[in-house]
Design an enzyme around this catalytic site. Structure first.
Site, PDB file in Angstrom:
ATOM      1  N   HIS A   1      -8.018 -15.770  15.522  1.00 53.88           N
ATOM      2  CA  HIS A   1      -7.125 -17.147  15.682  1.00 53.88           C
ATOM      3  C   HIS A   1      -6.108 -16.923  16.838  1.00 53.88           C
ATOM      4  O   HIS A   1      -5.537 -17.520  17.173  1.00 53.88           O
ATOM      5  CB  HIS A   1      -6.314 -17.253  14.614  1.00 53.88           C
TER       6      HIS A   1
ATOM      7  N   SER B   1      -3.126 -11.522   3.359  1.00 54.61           N
ATOM      8  CA  SER B   1      -3.332 -12.292   1.922  1.00 54.61           C
ATOM      9  C   SER B   1      -4.459 -13.212   1.400  1.00 54.61           C
ATOM     10  O   SER B   1      -4.277 -13.100  -0.066  1.00 54.61           O
ATOM     11  CB  SER B   1      -2.033 -13.547   2.005  1.00 54.61           C
TER      12      SER B   1
ATOM     13  N   VAL C   1      -1.472 -13.126  15.957  1.00 52.72           N
ATOM     14  CA  VAL C   1      -1.738 -13.582  17.031  1.00 52.72           C
ATOM     15  C   VAL C   1      -0.832 -12.631  18.604  1.00 52.72           C
ATOM     16  O   VAL C   1      -0.143 -13.572  19.154  1.00 52.72           O
ATOM     17  CB  VAL C   1      -1.695 -15.023  17.186  1.00 52.72           C
ATOM     18  N   ASP C   2      -0.783 -11.732  17.555  1.00 53.55           N
ATOM     19  CA  ASP C   2       0.421 -10.756  18.250  1.00 53.55           C
ATOM     20  C   ASP C   2       0.561 -10.240  19.689  1.00 53.55           C
ATOM     21  O   ASP C   2       1.344  -9.222  19.982  1.00 53.55           O
ATOM     22  CB  ASP C   2       1.953 -10.431  17.392  1.00 53.55           C
TER      23      ASP C   2
ATOM     24  N   ASN D   1      -2.345  -2.535   1.158  1.00 53.48           N
ATOM     25  CA  ASN D   1      -1.619  -4.141   0.928  1.00 53.48           C
ATOM     26  C   ASN D   1      -0.798  -3.328  -0.306  1.00 53.48           C
ATOM     27  O   ASN D   1      -0.818  -2.827  -1.265  1.00 53.48           O
ATOM     28  CB  ASN D   1      -2.247  -5.497   0.557  1.00 53.48           C
TER      29      ASN D   1
ATOM     30  N   TYR E   1       7.022 -21.569  19.014  1.00 57.55           N
ATOM     31  CA  TYR E   1       5.886 -20.535  19.232  1.00 57.55           C
ATOM     32  C   TYR E   1       6.832 -19.936  20.503  1.00 57.55           C
ATOM     33  O   TYR E   1       6.603 -18.727  20.546  1.00 57.55           O
ATOM     34  CB  TYR E   1       5.068 -21.841  20.574  1.00 57.55           C
TER      35      TYR E   1
HETATM   36  C1  BV8 Z   1     -11.290 -23.731   9.730  1.00 59.93           C
HETATM   37  C2  BV8 Z   1      -2.645 -19.044  14.325  1.00 59.93           C
HETATM   38  C3  BV8 Z   1     -13.025 -25.540  10.527  1.00 59.93           C
HETATM   39  C4  BV8 Z   1      -1.135 -20.172  14.362  1.00 59.93           C
HETATM   40  C5  BV8 Z   1      -3.480 -19.528  11.802  1.00 59.93           C
HETATM   41  C6  BV8 Z   1     -13.214 -23.332   3.258  1.00 59.93           C
HETATM   42  C7  BV8 Z   1     -13.139 -22.967   5.058  1.00 59.93           C
HETATM   43  C8  BV8 Z   1     -12.833 -23.248   6.152  1.00 59.93           C
HETATM   44  C9  BV8 Z   1     -11.863 -24.077   6.456  1.00 59.93           C
HETATM   45  C10 BV8 Z   1     -10.979 -23.850   5.066  1.00 59.93           C
HETATM   46  C11 BV8 Z   1     -11.125 -23.535   3.864  1.00 59.93           C
HETATM   47  N1  BV8 Z   1     -10.439 -24.322   3.712  1.00 59.93           N
HETATM   48  C12 BV8 Z   1      -9.021 -24.723   4.224  1.00 59.93           C
HETATM   49  C13 BV8 Z   1      -9.263 -24.453   5.038  1.00 59.93           C
HETATM   50  C14 BV8 Z   1      -8.722 -25.332   5.629  1.00 59.93           C
HETATM   51  C15 BV8 Z   1      -8.062 -23.700   6.873  1.00 59.93           C
HETATM   52  C16 BV8 Z   1      -7.405 -22.591   5.689  1.00 59.93           C
HETATM   53  O1  BV8 Z   1      -8.071 -21.737   5.612  1.00 59.93           O
HETATM   54  N2  BV8 Z   1      -6.046 -23.108   5.346  1.00 59.93           N
HETATM   55  C17 BV8 Z   1      -5.239 -22.326   4.194  1.00 59.93           C
HETATM   56  C18 BV8 Z   1      -3.871 -22.367   3.874  1.00 59.93           C
HETATM   57  C19 BV8 Z   1      -6.177 -22.432   2.631  1.00 59.93           C
HETATM   58  N3  BV8 Z   1      -8.506 -23.300   7.788  1.00 59.93           N
HETATM   59  C20 BV8 Z   1      -8.208 -23.492   9.097  1.00 59.93           C
HETATM   60  O2  BV8 Z   1      -7.767 -24.865   9.296  1.00 59.93           O
HETATM   61  C21 BV8 Z   1      -9.391 -23.097  10.092  1.00 59.93           C
HETATM   62  N4  BV8 Z   1      -9.912 -23.612  10.871  1.00 59.93           N
HETATM   63  O3  BV8 Z   1     -11.968 -23.295   9.567  1.00 59.93           O
HETATM   64  O4  BV8 Z   1     -12.157 -25.170  10.742  1.00 59.93           O
HETATM   65  C22 BV8 Z   1     -12.530 -27.177   9.509  1.00 59.93           C
HETATM   66  C23 BV8 Z   1     -11.225 -26.670   9.510  1.00 59.93           C
HETATM   67  C24 BV8 Z   1     -10.753 -27.747   8.532  1.00 59.93           C
HETATM   68  C25 BV8 Z   1     -11.551 -27.559   7.131  1.00 59.93           C
HETATM   69  C26 BV8 Z   1     -12.942 -27.492   6.638  1.00 59.93           C
HETATM   70  C27 BV8 Z   1     -13.100 -26.532   8.076  1.00 59.93           C
HETATM   71  C28 BV8 Z   1      -8.152 -22.331  11.168  1.00 59.93           C
HETATM   72  C29 BV8 Z   1      -7.283 -21.312  10.752  1.00 59.93           C
HETATM   73  C30 BV8 Z   1      -6.209 -20.676  11.479  1.00 59.93           C
HETATM   74  C31 BV8 Z   1      -4.812 -20.883  10.853  1.00 59.93           C
HETATM   75  N5  BV8 Z   1      -4.216 -20.072  12.726  1.00 59.93           N
HETATM   76  N6  BV8 Z   1      -2.586 -18.926  12.730  1.00 59.93           N
HETATM   77  C32 BV8 Z   1      -0.418 -19.730  13.931  1.00 59.93           C
HETATM   78  O5  BV8 Z   1      -0.161 -17.962  13.827  1.00 59.93           O
HETATM   79  O6  BV8 Z   1       0.656 -19.510  14.652  1.00 59.93           O
HETATM   80  S1  BV8 Z   1      -3.251 -18.875  10.779  1.00 59.93           S
HETATM   81  C33 BV8 Z   1      -2.329 -17.810   9.970  1.00 59.93           C
HETATM   82  O7  BV8 Z   1      -2.768 -17.238   8.648  1.00 59.93           O
HETATM   83  C34 BV8 Z   1      -2.008 -16.483  11.002  1.00 59.93           C
HETATM   84  O8  BV8 Z   1      -2.965 -16.268  11.879  1.00 59.93           O
HETATM   85  C35 BV8 Z   1      -1.761 -15.124  10.114  1.00 59.93           C
HETATM   86  O9  BV8 Z   1      -2.645 -13.687  10.367  1.00 59.93           O
HETATM   87  C36 BV8 Z   1      -3.259 -15.742   8.469  1.00 59.93           C
HETATM   88  C37 BV8 Z   1      -3.493 -15.305   7.815  1.00 59.93           C
HETATM   89  O10 BV8 Z   1      -2.506 -14.773   7.111  1.00 59.93           O
HETATM   90  P1  BV8 Z   1      -1.837 -12.764   6.906  1.00 59.93           P
HETATM   91  O11 BV8 Z   1      -1.869 -12.961   8.178  1.00 59.93           O
HETATM   92  O12 BV8 Z   1      -3.150 -12.958   5.319  1.00 59.93           O
HETATM   93  O13 BV8 Z   1      -0.605 -13.059   6.505  1.00 59.93           O
HETATM   94  P2  BV8 Z   1       0.395 -13.671   5.055  1.00 59.93           P
HETATM   95  O14 BV8 Z   1       1.664 -13.946   5.526  1.00 59.93           O
HETATM   96  O15 BV8 Z   1      -0.083 -14.845   4.392  1.00 59.93           O
HETATM   97  O16 BV8 Z   1       0.028 -12.083   4.581  1.00 59.93           O
HETATM   98  C38 BV8 Z   1       0.459 -11.338   4.307  1.00 59.93           C
HETATM   99  C39 BV8 Z   1       0.217  -9.770   3.520  1.00 59.93           C
HETATM  100  O17 BV8 Z   1       0.571  -8.325   4.578  1.00 59.93           O
HETATM  101  C40 BV8 Z   1       0.943 -10.192   2.021  1.00 59.93           C
HETATM  102  O18 BV8 Z   1      -0.714  -9.960   2.026  1.00 59.93           O
HETATM  103  C41 BV8 Z   1       1.473  -8.965   2.275  1.00 59.93           C
HETATM  104  O19 BV8 Z   1       1.404  -8.375   1.470  1.00 59.93           O
HETATM  105  C42 BV8 Z   1       1.099  -7.835   3.346  1.00 59.93           C
HETATM  106  N7  BV8 Z   1       2.207  -7.027   3.881  1.00 59.93           N
HETATM  107  C43 BV8 Z   1       2.646  -7.212   3.565  1.00 59.93           C
HETATM  108  N8  BV8 Z   1       4.050  -5.775   4.384  1.00 59.93           N
HETATM  109  C44 BV8 Z   1       3.080  -4.750   4.744  1.00 59.93           C
HETATM  110  C45 BV8 Z   1       1.451  -6.095   4.241  1.00 59.93           C
HETATM  111  N9  BV8 Z   1       0.726  -5.114   4.801  1.00 59.93           N
HETATM  112  C46 BV8 Z   1       0.594  -3.912   4.523  1.00 59.93           C
HETATM  113  N10 BV8 Z   1       1.769  -3.703   5.492  1.00 59.93           N
HETATM  114  C47 BV8 Z   1       2.705  -3.826   5.317  1.00 59.93           C
HETATM  115  N11 BV8 Z   1       3.844  -3.624   5.642  1.00 59.93           N
END
Ligand code: BV8
Ligand code: ZN
Length: 258
Positions: free
Chosen positions: A121, A191, A105-106, A215, A69
């Site tokens: 987040h 995503s 979070v930035d 996107n 971090y």
């Molecule tokens: C929770 C902070 C209760 C930390 C982050 C169903 C329901 C509830 C929970 C879950 C569920 N299924 C699974 C879960 C568990 C989990 C989850 O979702 N896992 C995923 C991976 C499957 N969720 C949780 O744990 C959440 N808690 O629900 O609590 C619970 C707990 C357990 C089980 C059930 C319930 C908490 C989730 C929060 C995690 N913390 N961040 C840190 O940052 O250090 S998440 C992290 O991912 C960031 O916050 C980030 O923002 C977030 C999402 O990612 P994206 O922002 O979408 O980024 P990514 O790289 O993926 O995509 C970028 C996109 O940009 C791409 O599409 C790309 O094409 C595009 N792009 C690129 N360049 C450009 C562009 N777009 C436009 N312009 C450009 N120039």
């Protein structure tokens, strides 16, 4: 890169909308040089998320988690908002009810001048106690690498939501209500795989909002959208502002204090 054309029906929809939501992810900061999470050069690709962004990882190895971090905080300090952040920072002056919901979070939306941001987040620049939750400013490890502790004895950590942790209840409730009452819901630079945040897209859809995806790539939820603008948000969002006459200050926006 020329902006993709913005369909007239979308322009008409936005100019007559009384409530607009912009839901953003890491992609909106990509043009600021902040690595995203899941693209090839993404943040997570060098680490397994379980190793770092979970309470278990922090409890098992707080130093390792703080190193990551601290590295990201340093990265954030070297980045600036981009035209996509600045465009969104002005929409609130042209829409009766504009809501910015971010997974990021930035802190770049804040620095671009956006107000009333729903940070689902948390914010990497803030810290809090892992035990009692007491806010702890922007404290981190000191120059000798000594880890910070709360007066209650608990370890201090970044104020972000880790995997397996619930989102801040009040922030989630307000974001959910805004998604449910949106005329237009734009999903920008995400995503759409992290829940429950990504579930807001469906909440807006089921409530009858017009859905727009900004996107350069397809996402897991692309087929839910009424309009898909395949391009970088730093180009597409200012183009929407330009056509609607919503760009008054651009990057002369009020630079918010850090
Ligand atoms: C929770 C902070 C209760 C930390 C982050 C169903 C329901 C509830 C929970 C879950 C569920 N299924 C699974 C879960 C568990 C989990 C989850 O979702 N896992 C995923 C991976 C499957 N969720 C949780 O744990 C959440 N808690 O629900 O609590 C619970 C707990 C357990 C089980 C059930 C319930 C908490 C989730 C929060 C995690 N913390 N961040 C840190 O940052 O250090 S998440 C992290 O991912 C960031 O916050 C980030 O923002 C977030 C999402 O990612 P994206 O922002 O979408 O980024 P990514 O790289 O993926 O995509 C970028 C996109 O940009 C791409 O599409 C790309 O094409 C595009 N792009 C690129 N360049 C450009 C562009 N777009 C436009 N312009 C450009 N120039
Ligand atoms: Zn404490």
């Amino acid at each position: 890169m020329p902006p993709p054309s913005i369909p007239d029906p979308l322009i008409a929809r936005l100019s007559s909308a009384s409530s607009v939501v912009a839901f953003t992810g890491a992609g909106v900061s990509a043009e600021s040089g902040v690595p995203t999470f899941r693209s090839p050069d993404g943040l997570w690709n060098n680490f397994r998320v379980e190793e770092l962004a979970t309470p278990q990882a922090f409890e098992a190895n707080p130093r390792r988690v703080w190193e990551w971090y601290h590295h990201r905080r340093t990265l954030m300090g070297e980045t600036q908002p981009n035209p996509g952040h600045y465009a969104l920072a002005e929409w609130g002056e042209h829409v009766r009810k504009f809501s910015l919901i971010t997974q990021n979070v930035d802190g770049l939306h804040h620095r671009a001048g956006s107000q009333g941001i729903h940070e689902l987040h948390g914010n990497i620049l803030r810290s809090k106690c892992h035990t009692c939750g007491k806010p702890a400013g922007e404290i981190g490890p000191d120059k000798e690498g000594k880890l910070p502790y709360c007066p209650c004895g608990g370890p201090i950590r970044p104020d972000v939501v880790w995997f397996g942790e619930t989102l801040p209840a009040k922030v989630w409730e307000r974001a959910w209500n805004d998604a449910r009452s949106a005329d237009v819901f734009l999903s920008v630079g995400t995503s759409s795989v992290v829940y429950p945040a990504a579930g807001l897209i469906e909440v807006a859809k089921l409530a009858g909002a017009t859905l727009v995806e900004v996107n350069p790539e397809e996402t897991e939820q692309s087929d839910l959208f009424d309009f898909v603008l395949r391009g970088p948000s730093g180009i597409v969002l200012p183009e929407i502002s330009r056509i609607l006459g919503w760009a008054t200050r651009g990057d002369k926006a009020r630079p918010a204090p850090r």
